[in-house]
Write an enzyme that holds these catalytic residues in place. Structure first.
Site, PDB file in Angstrom:
ATOM      1  CB  ILE A  11     -71.622 -71.230 -14.496  1.00  0.00           C
ATOM      2  CG1 ILE A  11     -70.343 -70.570 -14.194  1.00  0.00           C
ATOM      3  CG2 ILE A  11     -71.401 -72.715 -14.686  1.00  0.00           C
ATOM      4  CD1 ILE A  11     -69.354 -71.163 -13.137  1.00  0.00           C
ATOM      5  CB  SER A 123     -64.186 -73.568  -6.593  1.00  0.00           C
ATOM      6  OG  SER A 123     -62.881 -72.660  -7.086  1.00  0.00           O
ATOM      7  CE1 TYR A 148     -67.233 -68.934  -4.038  1.00  0.00           C
ATOM      8  CE2 TYR A 148     -64.876 -69.464  -4.230  1.00  0.00           C
ATOM      9  CZ  TYR A 148     -66.251 -69.666  -4.638  1.00  0.00           C
ATOM     10  OH  TYR A 148     -66.601 -70.207  -5.835  1.00  0.00           O
ATOM     11  CE  LYS A 152     -68.469 -72.371  -4.237  1.00  0.00           C
ATOM     12  NZ  LYS A 152     -69.740 -72.819  -4.768  1.00  0.00           N
ATOM     13  CE1 TYR A 176     -68.404 -76.413 -12.174  1.00  0.00           C
ATOM     14  CE2 TYR A 176     -69.060 -74.140 -11.500  1.00  0.00           C
ATOM     15  CZ  TYR A 176     -69.500 -75.455 -11.906  1.00  0.00           C
ATOM     16  OH  TYR A 176     -70.716 -75.809 -11.641  1.00  0.00           O
ATOM     17  CG  ASN A 197     -63.108 -58.814  -7.064  1.00  0.00           C
ATOM     18  OD1 ASN A 197     -62.508 -57.792  -6.695  1.00  0.00           O
ATOM     19  ND2 ASN A 197     -64.494 -59.089  -7.103  1.00  0.00           N
ATOM     20  CG  ASN A 198     -62.874 -63.378 -11.490  1.00  0.00           C
ATOM     21  OD1 ASN A 198     -63.949 -63.148 -10.689  1.00  0.00           O
ATOM     22  ND2 ASN A 198     -61.791 -63.940 -10.537  1.00  0.00           N
ATOM     23  CG  LEU A 199     -56.970 -61.681 -16.771  1.00  0.00           C
ATOM     24  CD1 LEU A 199     -56.481 -60.455 -16.451  1.00  0.00           C
ATOM     25  CD2 LEU A 199     -56.208 -62.859 -17.038  1.00  0.00           C
ATOM     26  NE  ARG A 230     -54.853 -68.170 -11.078  1.00  0.00           N
ATOM     27  CZ  ARG A 230     -53.724 -68.059 -10.455  1.00  0.00           C
ATOM     28  NH1 ARG A 230     -52.399 -68.486 -11.113  1.00  0.00           N
ATOM     29  NH2 ARG A 230     -53.418 -67.101  -9.419  1.00  0.00           N
ATOM     30  NE  ARG A 291     -55.662 -61.406  -7.390  1.00  0.00           N
ATOM     31  CZ  ARG A 291     -56.534 -61.853  -8.041  1.00  0.00           C
ATOM     32  NH1 ARG A 291     -57.418 -61.097  -8.742  1.00  0.00           N
ATOM     33  NH2 ARG A 291     -56.602 -62.925  -8.485  1.00  0.00           N
ATOM     34  N   GLY A 293     -52.346 -63.536  -1.994  1.00  0.00           N
ATOM     35  CA  GLY A 293     -53.357 -64.783  -2.337  1.00  0.00           C
ATOM     36  C   GLY A 293     -53.058 -65.320  -3.377  1.00  0.00           C
TER      37      GLY A 293
HETATM   38  P1  NAD Z   1     -73.171 -66.044 -10.235  1.00  0.00           P
HETATM   39  O1  NAD Z   1     -73.181 -65.478  -9.115  1.00  0.00           O
HETATM   40  O2  NAD Z   1     -73.306 -65.601 -11.676  1.00  0.00           O
HETATM   41  O3  NAD Z   1     -74.451 -67.281 -10.042  1.00  0.00           O
HETATM   42  C1  NAD Z   1     -74.804 -67.442  -8.858  1.00  0.00           C
HETATM   43  C2  NAD Z   1     -76.468 -67.404  -8.775  1.00  0.00           C
HETATM   44  O4  NAD Z   1     -76.846 -67.792  -7.654  1.00  0.00           O
HETATM   45  C3  NAD Z   1     -76.867 -66.076  -8.994  1.00  0.00           C
HETATM   46  O5  NAD Z   1     -77.757 -65.791 -10.013  1.00  0.00           O
HETATM   47  C4  NAD Z   1     -77.490 -65.577  -7.695  1.00  0.00           C
HETATM   48  O6  NAD Z   1     -78.464 -64.413  -7.868  1.00  0.00           O
HETATM   49  C5  NAD Z   1     -77.807 -67.002  -7.054  1.00  0.00           C
HETATM   50  N1  NAD Z   1     -77.780 -66.973  -5.685  1.00  0.00           N
HETATM   51  C6  NAD Z   1     -76.826 -66.716  -4.896  1.00  0.00           C
HETATM   52  N2  NAD Z   1     -77.250 -66.795  -3.569  1.00  0.00           N
HETATM   53  C7  NAD Z   1     -78.405 -67.414  -3.754  1.00  0.00           C
HETATM   54  C8  NAD Z   1     -79.465 -67.725  -2.756  1.00  0.00           C
HETATM   55  N3  NAD Z   1     -79.345 -67.875  -1.383  1.00  0.00           N
HETATM   56  N4  NAD Z   1     -80.654 -68.185  -3.205  1.00  0.00           N
HETATM   57  C9  NAD Z   1     -81.074 -68.306  -4.417  1.00  0.00           C
HETATM   58  N5  NAD Z   1     -80.134 -67.744  -5.400  1.00  0.00           N
HETATM   59  C10 NAD Z   1     -78.707 -67.308  -4.876  1.00  0.00           C
HETATM   60  O7  NAD Z   1     -71.880 -67.213 -10.209  1.00  0.00           O
HETATM   61  P2  NAD Z   1     -71.277 -68.060 -11.194  1.00  0.00           P
HETATM   62  O8  NAD Z   1     -70.042 -67.709 -11.888  1.00  0.00           O
HETATM   63  O9  NAD Z   1     -72.356 -68.570 -12.392  1.00  0.00           O
HETATM   64  O10 NAD Z   1     -70.977 -69.274 -10.201  1.00  0.00           O
HETATM   65  C11 NAD Z   1     -71.883 -70.208 -10.060  1.00  0.00           C
HETATM   66  C12 NAD Z   1     -71.280 -71.347  -8.891  1.00  0.00           C
HETATM   67  O11 NAD Z   1     -69.989 -71.769  -9.334  1.00  0.00           O
HETATM   68  C13 NAD Z   1     -71.175 -70.613  -7.741  1.00  0.00           C
HETATM   69  O12 NAD Z   1     -71.569 -71.321  -6.601  1.00  0.00           O
HETATM   70  C14 NAD Z   1     -69.636 -70.269  -7.728  1.00  0.00           C
HETATM   71  O13 NAD Z   1     -69.187 -70.208  -6.356  1.00  0.00           O
HETATM   72  C15 NAD Z   1     -69.162 -71.566  -8.441  1.00  0.00           C
HETATM   73  N6  NAD Z   1     -67.955 -71.346  -9.180  1.00  0.00           N
HETATM   74  C16 NAD Z   1     -67.617 -70.312  -9.670  1.00  0.00           C
HETATM   75  C17 NAD Z   1     -66.374 -69.897 -10.599  1.00  0.00           C
HETATM   76  C18 NAD Z   1     -66.184 -68.763 -11.337  1.00  0.00           C
HETATM   77  O14 NAD Z   1     -64.903 -68.641 -11.448  1.00  0.00           O
HETATM   78  N7  NAD Z   1     -67.224 -68.198 -11.956  1.00  0.00           N
HETATM   79  C19 NAD Z   1     -65.273 -70.704 -10.343  1.00  0.00           C
HETATM   80  C20 NAD Z   1     -65.703 -71.977  -9.479  1.00  0.00           C
HETATM   81  C21 NAD Z   1     -66.729 -72.132  -8.765  1.00  0.00           C
HETATM   82  C1  WQD Z   2     -56.594 -64.913 -12.896  1.00  0.00           C
HETATM   83  C2  WQD Z   2     -55.003 -64.339 -13.130  1.00  0.00           C
HETATM   84  C3  WQD Z   2     -54.283 -62.801 -11.417  1.00  0.00           C
HETATM   85  C4  WQD Z   2     -57.020 -59.694 -12.171  1.00  0.00           C
HETATM   86  C5  WQD Z   2     -60.707 -66.752  -8.834  1.00  0.00           C
HETATM   87  C6  WQD Z   2     -61.055 -67.446  -7.627  1.00  0.00           C
HETATM   88  C7  WQD Z   2     -61.300 -68.783  -7.721  1.00  0.00           C
HETATM   89  C8  WQD Z   2     -62.162 -69.114  -8.941  1.00  0.00           C
HETATM   90  C9  WQD Z   2     -61.876 -68.387 -10.087  1.00  0.00           C
HETATM   91  C10 WQD Z   2     -64.474 -69.171  -7.902  1.00  0.00           C
HETATM   92  C11 WQD Z   2     -54.244 -64.187 -11.668  1.00  0.00           C
HETATM   93  C12 WQD Z   2     -54.396 -62.120 -12.653  1.00  0.00           C
HETATM   94  C13 WQD Z   2     -56.474 -60.677 -12.236  1.00  0.00           C
HETATM   95  C14 WQD Z   2     -56.512 -58.463 -12.470  1.00  0.00           C
HETATM   96  C15 WQD Z   2     -54.515 -59.441 -12.968  1.00  0.00           C
HETATM   97  N1  WQD Z   2     -63.368 -68.697  -8.437  1.00  0.00           N
HETATM   98  N2  WQD Z   2     -55.126 -60.817 -12.568  1.00  0.00           N
HETATM   99  N3  WQD Z   2     -55.152 -58.454 -12.947  1.00  0.00           N
HETATM  100  O1  WQD Z   2     -57.545 -65.708  -8.798  1.00  0.00           O
HETATM  101  O2  WQD Z   2     -57.289 -67.465 -10.542  1.00  0.00           O
HETATM  102  O3  WQD Z   2     -59.261 -67.511  -9.417  1.00  0.00           O
HETATM  103  O4  WQD Z   2     -61.625 -67.132  -9.805  1.00  0.00           O
HETATM  104  O5  WQD Z   2     -64.362 -70.413  -7.389  1.00  0.00           O
HETATM  105  O6  WQD Z   2     -61.560 -69.429  -6.473  1.00  0.00           O
HETATM  106  O7  WQD Z   2     -59.998 -67.063  -6.764  1.00  0.00           O
HETATM  107  O8  WQD Z   2     -59.005 -65.650 -11.133  1.00  0.00           O
HETATM  108  O9  WQD Z   2     -59.372 -64.065 -12.593  1.00  0.00           O
HETATM  109  O10 WQD Z   2     -58.826 -63.317 -10.411  1.00  0.00           O
HETATM  110  O11 WQD Z   2     -57.089 -64.362 -11.824  1.00  0.00           O
HETATM  111  O12 WQD Z   2     -53.157 -59.711 -13.566  1.00  0.00           O
HETATM  112  O13 WQD Z   2     -57.085 -57.279 -12.648  1.00  0.00           O
HETATM  113  O14 WQD Z   2     -55.095 -62.863 -13.391  1.00  0.00           O
HETATM  114  O15 WQD Z   2     -53.158 -62.483 -10.731  1.00  0.00           O
HETATM  115  O16 WQD Z   2     -52.930 -64.733 -12.151  1.00  0.00           O
HETATM  116  P1  WQD Z   2     -58.074 -66.650  -9.842  1.00  0.00           P
HETATM  117  P2  WQD Z   2     -58.612 -64.199 -11.685  1.00  0.00           P
END
Ligand code: NAD
Ligand code: WQD
Length: 335
Positions: A11, A123, A148, A152, A176, A197-199, A230, A291, A293
């Site tokens: 992001i 998040s 995790y 947050k 987000y 882990n994510n879809l 979602r 799954r 949770g």
């Molecule tokens: P990402 O892992 O791609 O990016 C996080 C970055 O932070 C990475 O480049 C990593 O190298 C860096 N980093 C981690 N720990 C560090 C540290 N101690 N010092 C310096 N750099 C460090 O993740 P993302 O998907 O881009 O997410 C960005 C933020 O948004 C995170 O805080 C995440 O928790 C939050 N978030 C992500 C999602 C999602 O689904 N991707 C959803 C909600 C919130």
């Molecule tokens: C989406 C949907 C699964 C994988 C997570 C974190 C949340 C946020 C975003 C950071 C669900 C289904 C998934 C697979 C599937 N991240 N699924 N098969 O769980 O909504 O959110 O990411 O803050 O905190 O919990 O996202 O992409 O894992 O799942 O069927 O192999 O896809 O059950 O319905 P989730 P996800």
């Protein structure tokens, strides 16, 4: 100048591109724990500018002090953190240390340098699982199901407390929903290490042929087709939300939680079918058990974002699916 922690991540990198394109001067700090140096080249290829960069861990007090001393930082966008839900259950201490201690070091350094504006990557996971949908910023938070999520939740609390103690602080807490998609160029995107882990990353791995089939986690939820629903949001829309949040943080005080979602929920089968349709690729799947949770559905009421930020997501699910695959297809690794 705006400090962007975690700015080479998924992001963060998209946000840095939007910032440069709109005339901001981002300064990135990242330790590459979950990203690669080549992201900096890619940002330069897209924007024609190479952002200032420090390779550092945000928990490194001396380095953070040096960065704040060497640059006129006015605000911070704080992405840096570990984000894998399952991993946080296995190694909770690493998550609490990285995410909470990292944020404390950052906030202490900001305070010393009189920098009182922060935009934090929160998040939808901070919301209590028993809320009714859609989630508004007033919906109940807490009751998180994994370390995790608690990091947050706690970081939000810390920022709220600082804003309560000193009314000249402003913290915009961006919650987000489910970011997917990639930059249209195919130069930036998400490609997690190991088994995703994510879809969406999982669907892409199956489409690549590196994994055999997708497991759909449950088809007996009370949703339109029984699979989990979602609020998927294009990462470039999310990046634009941060640009609007910069305006908000400079003109406001206090802690302000804001949902960043589209307001529309799509099921696992909606995403899978759209992906196959727009990309013309077959993605084999099986229906597996639920799954642990997971909840049936999770989507935002995005009206506060529109009201306070003047921001609304623009891109639809088709574009999210096209752009996610375009990034992977252009960067397929030989393994
Ligand atoms: P990402 O892992 O791609 O990016 C996080 C970055 O932070 C990475 O480049 C990593 O190298 C860096 N980093 C981690 N720990 C560090 C540290 N101690 N010092 C310096 N750099 C460090 O993740 P993302 O998907 O881009 O997410 C960005 C933020 O948004 C995170 O805080 C995440 O928790 C939050 N978030 C992500 C999602 C999602 O689904 N991707 C959803 C909600 C919130
Ligand atoms: C989406 C949907 C699964 C994988 C997570 C974190 C949340 C946020 C975003 C950071 C669900 C289904 C998934 C697979 C599937 N991240 N699924 N098969 O769980 O909504 O959110 O990411 O803050 O905190 O919990 O996202 O992409 O894992 O799942 O069927 O192999 O896809 O059950 O319905 P989730 P996800």
């Amino acid at each position: 100048m705006i400090l962007v922690t975690g700015g080479t991540g998924y992001i963060g990198s998209h946000t840095v591109v939007s910032m440069i394109e709109q005339g901001y001067e981002p300064l990135i700090v990242d330790n590459f724990v979950n990203s690669k140096p080549e992201v900096l080249d890619r940002i330069e290829m897209i924007t024609g500018k190479r952002p200032l960069f420090y390779e550092a861990d945000i928990r490194d007090e001396e380095k953070m002090e040096q960065i704040f001393t060497e640059h006129e930082i006015e605000a911070v966008i704080h992405f840096a953190g570990l984000k894998a839900v399952g991993e946080s259950v296995s190694i909770p201490l690493e998550y609490y240390d990285n995410n909470i201690n990292g944020t404390l070091v950052l906030l202490e350094t900001m305070k010393r340098h009189n920098v009182k504006k922060i935009i934090f990557s929160s998040s939808a996971t901070v919301y209590d699982r028993f809320n009714t949908m859609p989630l508004t910023e007033e919906s109940k938070t807490g009751n998180c199901t994994n370390p995790y999520g608690w990091t947050k939740f706690m970081i939000e609390e810390i920022i709220m407390d600082i804003c309560n103690a000193d009314s000249s602080w402003c913290g915009v807490l961006l919650r987000y929903f489910n970011p997917i998609g990639a930059h249209e160029s195919g130069l930036l995107g998400e490609d997690p290490q190991g088994i995703p882990n994510n879809l969406m990353p999982y669907i892409c791995r199956v489409a690549e042929g590196r994994l055999e089939k997708l497991s759909v986690y449950g088809d007996d939820y009370p949703t339109h087709d029984g699979t989990g629903v979602r609020d998927y949001i294009h990462v470039v829309d999310l990046a634009e939300g941060h640009i609007k949040a910069i305006d908000l943080v400079f003109r406001s005080n206090g802690a302000i939680p804001v949902n960043l979602g589209t307001g529309t929920g799509y099921s696992v089968m909606d995403v899978l079918n759209t992906f196959m349709e727009v990309n013309g690729i077959d993605v084999p799947y099986v229906i597996a058990g639920r799954r642990a949770g997971d909840i049936a559905e999770c989507y935002a009421d995005p009206s506060r974002a529109e009201e306070l930020l003047g921001w609304k997501a623009e891109f639809d699910l088709k574009k999210m699916c096209r752009d996610s695959w375009n990034f992977i297809a252009k960067n397929i690794k030989q393994s």
